[in-house]
Every structure is written in structure tokens, then in C-alpha cells.
Enzyme design. Structure first.
Site, PDB file in Angstrom:
ATOM      1  N   CYS A  38      49.825  50.349  43.410  1.00  0.00           N
ATOM      2  CA  CYS A  38      49.713  50.769  42.010  1.00  0.00           C
ATOM      3  C   CYS A  38      49.166  52.193  41.915  1.00  0.00           C
ATOM      4  O   CYS A  38      49.845  53.142  42.287  1.00  0.00           O
ATOM      5  CB  CYS A  38      48.862  49.755  41.236  1.00  0.00           C
ATOM      6  SG  CYS A  38      49.067  49.863  39.439  1.00  0.00           S
ATOM      7  N   TYR A  39      47.934  52.372  41.447  1.00  0.00           N
ATOM      8  CA  TYR A  39      47.322  53.706  41.382  1.00  0.00           C
ATOM      9  C   TYR A  39      47.325  54.368  42.763  1.00  0.00           C
ATOM     10  O   TYR A  39      47.520  55.579  42.894  1.00  0.00           O
ATOM     11  CB  TYR A  39      45.896  53.562  40.848  1.00  0.00           C
ATOM     12  CG  TYR A  39      45.078  54.827  40.802  1.00  0.00           C
ATOM     13  CD1 TYR A  39      45.184  55.725  39.747  1.00  0.00           C
ATOM     14  CD2 TYR A  39      44.156  55.113  41.809  1.00  0.00           C
ATOM     15  CE1 TYR A  39      44.412  56.888  39.702  1.00  0.00           C
ATOM     16  CE2 TYR A  39      43.379  56.257  41.784  1.00  0.00           C
ATOM     17  CZ  TYR A  39      43.503  57.143  40.727  1.00  0.00           C
ATOM     18  OH  TYR A  39      42.744  58.289  40.677  1.00  0.00           O
ATOM     19  N   GLY A  72      43.685  50.975  40.260  1.00  0.00           N
ATOM     20  CA  GLY A  72      42.506  51.445  39.535  1.00  0.00           C
ATOM     21  C   GLY A  72      42.820  51.683  38.070  1.00  0.00           C
ATOM     22  O   GLY A  72      43.989  51.822  37.688  1.00  0.00           O
ATOM     23  N   ASP A  88      26.344  27.832  51.616  1.00  0.00           N
ATOM     24  CA  ASP A  88      25.939  29.060  52.299  1.00  0.00           C
ATOM     25  C   ASP A  88      24.650  28.868  53.094  1.00  0.00           C
ATOM     26  O   ASP A  88      24.595  29.151  54.292  1.00  0.00           O
ATOM     27  CB  ASP A  88      25.764  30.207  51.294  1.00  0.00           C
ATOM     28  CG  ASP A  88      27.020  30.482  50.489  1.00  0.00           C
ATOM     29  OD1 ASP A  88      28.119  30.193  51.011  1.00  0.00           O
ATOM     30  OD2 ASP A  88      26.916  30.971  49.353  1.00  0.00           O
ATOM     31  N   GLU A 119      48.814  41.354  46.141  1.00  0.00           N
ATOM     32  CA  GLU A 119      47.666  40.506  46.470  1.00  0.00           C
ATOM     33  C   GLU A 119      47.443  39.359  45.505  1.00  0.00           C
ATOM     34  O   GLU A 119      46.710  38.409  45.810  1.00  0.00           O
ATOM     35  CB  GLU A 119      46.386  41.359  46.555  1.00  0.00           C
ATOM     36  CG  GLU A 119      45.879  41.913  45.226  1.00  0.00           C
ATOM     37  CD  GLU A 119      46.549  43.224  44.806  1.00  0.00           C
ATOM     38  OE1 GLU A 119      45.992  43.905  43.924  1.00  0.00           O
ATOM     39  OE2 GLU A 119      47.619  43.550  45.340  1.00  0.00           O
ATOM     40  N   HIS A 136      51.385  44.504  42.384  1.00  0.00           N
ATOM     41  CA  HIS A 136      50.209  43.987  43.091  1.00  0.00           C
ATOM     42  C   HIS A 136      50.615  42.826  43.999  1.00  0.00           C
ATOM     43  O   HIS A 136      50.740  41.685  43.545  1.00  0.00           O
ATOM     44  CB  HIS A 136      49.153  43.517  42.087  1.00  0.00           C
ATOM     45  CG  HIS A 136      48.484  44.645  41.360  1.00  0.00           C
ATOM     46  ND1 HIS A 136      47.393  45.313  41.866  1.00  0.00           N
ATOM     47  CD2 HIS A 136      48.778  45.239  40.172  1.00  0.00           C
ATOM     48  CE1 HIS A 136      47.032  46.268  41.024  1.00  0.00           C
ATOM     49  NE2 HIS A 136      47.854  46.242  39.992  1.00  0.00           N
ATOM     50  N   LYS A 181      33.271  33.587  50.777  1.00  0.00           N
ATOM     51  CA  LYS A 181      32.888  32.172  50.657  1.00  0.00           C
ATOM     52  C   LYS A 181      33.800  31.253  51.470  1.00  0.00           C
ATOM     53  O   LYS A 181      33.329  30.352  52.167  1.00  0.00           O
ATOM     54  CB  LYS A 181      32.931  31.776  49.176  1.00  0.00           C
ATOM     55  CG  LYS A 181      32.429  30.383  48.873  1.00  0.00           C
ATOM     56  CD  LYS A 181      30.928  30.343  48.898  1.00  0.00           C
ATOM     57  CE  LYS A 181      30.356  29.380  47.920  1.00  0.00           C
ATOM     58  NZ  LYS A 181      28.894  29.475  47.810  1.00  0.00           N
TER      59      LYS A 181
END
Length: 503
Positions: A78-79, A51, A221, A166, A164, A359
């Protein structure tokens, strides 16, 4: 399943996506959500996101203090790691030097790093640091600049990483997240087959013998949603409005594919209506509003003539449902993401089967449902169609020119094996005319702009470094086959500052 608590990180959605790539279901909730809300979906583990705030700030978002007493495995990123260190009695201070960008773990050990060998590159983005560990915790990794790059509790399933895992810039980050799922004992049954089975059951049970109406745009979609309704065997009508702003051959392609797969499809010819409404309109936002109003009029007319319908099905995706809260950053969950402007007398109930999907997950469902790759892997296309890829007034002549040029560009990308390597590609017909030479004559031709971008989430995007030989061939082929175009340029602006579309 895993609940990801969002404290405002730009990467929160990416965390959720990565977990699903690892076949674990994930949901995003606000970081400040009360304990009861966090426990409601019965999570097997929690992840605290990064964050923009500092844990020192008075208004810094914090989790419910009861969270850490539930016995659930928790990973702080992280945060999130700093919150955990502070909550368990550790010390967080301003770092002597902020750490941004790539870093190398000089030492690492413990369950999070199981199976990793050699150099481990990670992505850092922080100005605060854990300087004193909580009692009963140990350092699990360090970098040259940061002696506390990862921490873990002894005897409890609590972990924290300052980097991070990710993001793509942490190449072995997916392995680290998978190790956390293994340690936490999280179920790994989130497969496309499992998702499809559940969605079919959900649609059949909710719709029953009622009727469903949906609008089909030709994108992945709405096309996949139409196939889902057909496979579920519910009474549905899919409406495809040909507003005259489609790409070359798009109507025929969509119509053929969906009808062949059992979709009850109604194609409405509305080209003259839309072009008449757009006559003299040059402002981009005004064009969108005109097209939006015309679509609502056409769609409402169909609903009244072919109704009644109880449900309106929409291809709403999970990112549509999650709305960033800006400065504080905690995710806000919208009640629904509706198509606006429908008259009040058309009181539909919303049916949004893809509400919790990303998606790429819809594309996986589309594959199982048999949607052709030409539609399944198609790049995003704006609702107003080619109207917002013609700068200025939309005319039949301009549409004809742009359709041919766009078709050449897209097919050439496919010929060169580049189409699936870029996230979106498009051609833009500018209002400029440029002097050129055709044979022995000088002439003025349209200036066409080509654009291709790479991106993971479409929130930011970089211009695609297409080979110069490809761009040369594209310009030659377009100017040769579309003589109305006299000059081709390539857009090398990233997002930000530019948007992906020109209008």
C-alpha cells in the site's frame, strides 16, 4: 529473518505475525529508522508497511534513502508500494476514485503470484495510486478500478502491492507473502521447537546460579513462563496470589497443573485483605488502583521474606513492547514493559524471555512444555479478576453469584464446541435488579449480562453471533441453577464503541 518497517498501518503487527506463521522470524522497526538500525538484526529481506499518510505530505514518514541500495529484497504494501514507486522515479497521484474494501484481481503474473489460480480477492484501502511506473518496472496485477494493483522491478528483487495481503479479507494473501519469502530466500526455521531451545539456553546463560521471582496469574503467559523456568532448571519462586477474585475452581486448577510440572509455587491466601480494601469502592478505576496497591504490598512482602532475588521474570509479549506512535504511525519500541509500583529497595533485573513473541507463539510453547489445554487455551482474564466484572461494589455475595453463573456460561460454550470459536467470553453482574416470577411468587433478581467477542488482535472486536438456541439454553440454565439471577441479557456491542470488558 525479515524486518518490517512500520509507517503507521493498523495492520503492521499482523504482517509480522503472518511471517511467523510462515516460520520466518520478523521484527518491527520504525519506518524512519536509520539504515544502521535496520541492518543491525541482519535481515534477509524488508517489508514496507502501509500507513495513513500520503506520500505528498511534507511530514509523511520516509525510509532512509540508502535502504534501496543494499541489495535486499523488498516488498512494499500500500503506502509502502507508493514510497518505492516514488523513490525509483515513478509517479504517484491522487486516485480519481478511492478504493476501499474487497476487489478482484482481473490479471496477475510474476513471482508474487506463483501457484495462484482463478479468482483472487484482495483488500484495498487507498486514495493515492501509482500512475506512472519507475523505469525498469512492470505491472504485475490489476483490478477493474486500478490498473496498477501490483508492481515489480525487472532484474531486482523489488515488489509492491497496492492491497493488503496480510488481512483475512485477502484469502490468498498468505500464499503471496510466502512467495515473497521464497523469492527472497528467507530462512524458514522459526519453529516452536527452535524457539523453545533458544529460550532455555538464553535463560540458563543469563540466570546462572542466581534466583528468579515471578508472579503467576493463572493465565497462559505467566503459567508458561513458570514452566520455562522450571524446565531450564533455574532457582525460581512463582507466587500465585489468591485475592478472592478468581473464577470457580481456578486456584485449584492452576496450583495442581503447575506443581505437577515441577514449578516451585507459593500460593498466598489474601482474600480477606483484598475484600477489606475494596469495601465501599464502586468506581472501576478506583477498584483497579486498590487491587494494584494490595497486590504490590503482598508481592513485596513475599520478596523480602523469601529473598534475595536478582531477577524479576515477566511474561511481557512483543505487542507490549511495540507502542503505536499515533498520527505519524511509526512504531516506537519501549525500553521495557514493567509491573509498576514495586518499592525502590526491591531492585530487580528484568527477565523477559517472551519479549519478542506473540500470544499464539506462547501458546505453542505451552503445548511443548505440557501446560494443560484448560489453561493453555483459556480466554484472557483481567488482572483485577471478577472485581471488574461486578459493576459497583464488590461483595462476597456478588462474587459467589457471578462465579457460578460464569462457570455455567463458559462450560456451556465448551459443550457446544463454541469456546475456541470466540476470542473472549465473560459474564457481568450488573447492579440492576429486575422483577420476575418464581413459581407463584414475584421476586427481584440480579440482571446478568453475557458477552462473547471475535477478534484477531483485541484492538477491535465484533460481538459473537452465538446461536439463539445456545443463548436460550444459557439463560435457562443460569436462572435455574443460580436462583439469585432473575434475568439474562446478551451484549451485542462491538469494539469500538464499547470495550470488551464492561469496566
Amino acid at each position: 529473518m525479515v524486518v518490517v518497517l512500520d509507517f503507521g498501518s493498523q495492520y503492521t503487527r499482523l504482517i509480522a505475525r503472518r511471517l511467523r506463521e510462515l516460520r520466518s522470524f520478523s521484527l518491527i522497526l520504525p519506518g524512519t529508522a536509520p539504515l544502521e538500525e535496520v541492518l543491525k538484526p541482519r535481515p534477509e529481506a524488508l517489508i514496507l508497511s502501509g500507513g495513513p499518510k500520503s506520500v505528498f505530505e511534507e511530514d509523511a514518514p520516509r525510509p532512509d534513502p540508502r535502504l534501496f541500495a543494499q541489495g535486499l529484497p523488498i516488498l512494499g504494501i500500500c503506502y509502502g508500494m507508493q514510497l518505492m514507486a516514488q523513490a525509483f522515479g515513478g509517479k504517484v497521484e491522487r486516485a480519481g476514485r478511492a478504493e476501499y474494501g474487497k476487489a478482484l484481481l482481473t490479471r496477475y503474473s510474476g513471482p508474487l503470484f506463483q501457484g495462484l489460480k482463478g479468482e483472487v480477492q484482495v483488500w484495498m484501502s487507498h486514495s493515492d495510486a501509482v500512475t506512472e511506473l519507475p523505469p525498469g518496472w512492470r505491472v504485475a496485477a490489476e483490478t477493474k478500478e486500478n490498473p496498477v494493483a501490483a508492481i515489480e522491478a525487472e532484474g531486482a528483487p523489488f515488489f509492491g502491492v497496492q492491497f493488503h495481503p496480510e488481512v483475512a479479507h485477502t484469502p490468498k494473501g498468505l500464499q503471496i507473502l510466502e512467495n515473497f519469502l521464497e523469492v527472497a530466500g528467507v530462512s524458514r526455521d522459526w519453529t516452536p521447537e527452535h524457539v523453545l531451545e533458544n529460550l532455555l539456553k538464553e535463560v540458563r546463560e543469563r540466570v546462572g546460579r542466581e534466583r528468579v521471582l515471578l508472579a503467576v496469574s493463572g493465565g497462559v503467559d505467566s503459567s508458561t513462563l513458570a514452566l520455562l523456568l522450571a524446565r531450564a532448571g533455574v532457582d525460581h519462586l512463582a507466587v500465585f496470589v489468591d485475592h478472592g477474585l478468581l473464577r470457580l475452581g481456578e486456584r485449584e486448577e492452576v496450583e495442581g497443573a503447575l506443581r505437577a510440572l515441577g514449578v516451585n509455587l507459593l500460593v498466598v491466601e489474601a482474600k480477606d485483605r483484598f475484600l477489606k480494601a475494596l469495601k465501599g469502592v464502586e468506581d472501576p478505576e478506583a477498584k483497579r488502583q486498590v487491587i494494584g496497591r494490595a497486590f504490590v504490598e503482598v508481592f513485596s512482602q513475599v520478596a523480602r521474606e523469601r529473598g534475595p532475588f536478582r531477577f524479576l521474570a515477566q511474561g511481557t509479549l512483543y505487542p507490549d513492547v511495540i507502542e503505536s506512535a499515533g498520527g505519524h504511525g511509526a512504531a516506537k519500541i519501549k525500553s521495557h514493559h514493567n509491573v509498576g509500583g514495586l518499592p525502590e529497595d526491591l531492585a530487580f533485573e528484568l527477565l523477559e524471555p517472551f519479549r519478542l513473541l506473540f500470544k499464539d507463539e506462547v501458546r505453542e510453547l505451552a503445548l511443548l512444555l505440557g501446560l494443560p489445554d484448560t489453561i493453555r487455551l483459556r480466554h484472557p482474564f483481567p488482572g483485577p479478576g471478577l472485581a471488574v466484572r461486578i459493576l459497583g461494589e464488590v461483595t462476597e455475595e456478588g462474587l459467589a453469584v457471578l462465579r457460578r453463573a460464569d462457570d455455567i456460561f463458559i462450560n456451556l460454550l465448551k459443550e457446544w464446541g463454541l469456546y475456541e470459536k470466540v476470542a473472549q467470553a465473560l459474564a457481568v453482574l450488573t447492579p440492576l435488579r429486575s422483577v420476575g416470577v418464581a413459581g407463584d411468587e414475584r421476586r427481584y433478581g440480579h440482571v446478568l449480562a453475557l458477552r462473547a467477542v471475535t477478534t484477531e488482535d483485541f484492538m477491535t472486536a465484533d460481538w459473537a453471533r452465538l446461536p439463539l438456541e445456545f443463548l436460550d439454553e444459557a439463560a435457562r440454565r443460569i436462572t435455574r441453577r443460580v436462583p439469585e439471577i432473575g434475568r439474562v441479557v446478551y451484549d451485542i456491542t462491538s469494539k469500538p464503541p464499547a470495550t470488551i470488558e464492561w469496566e
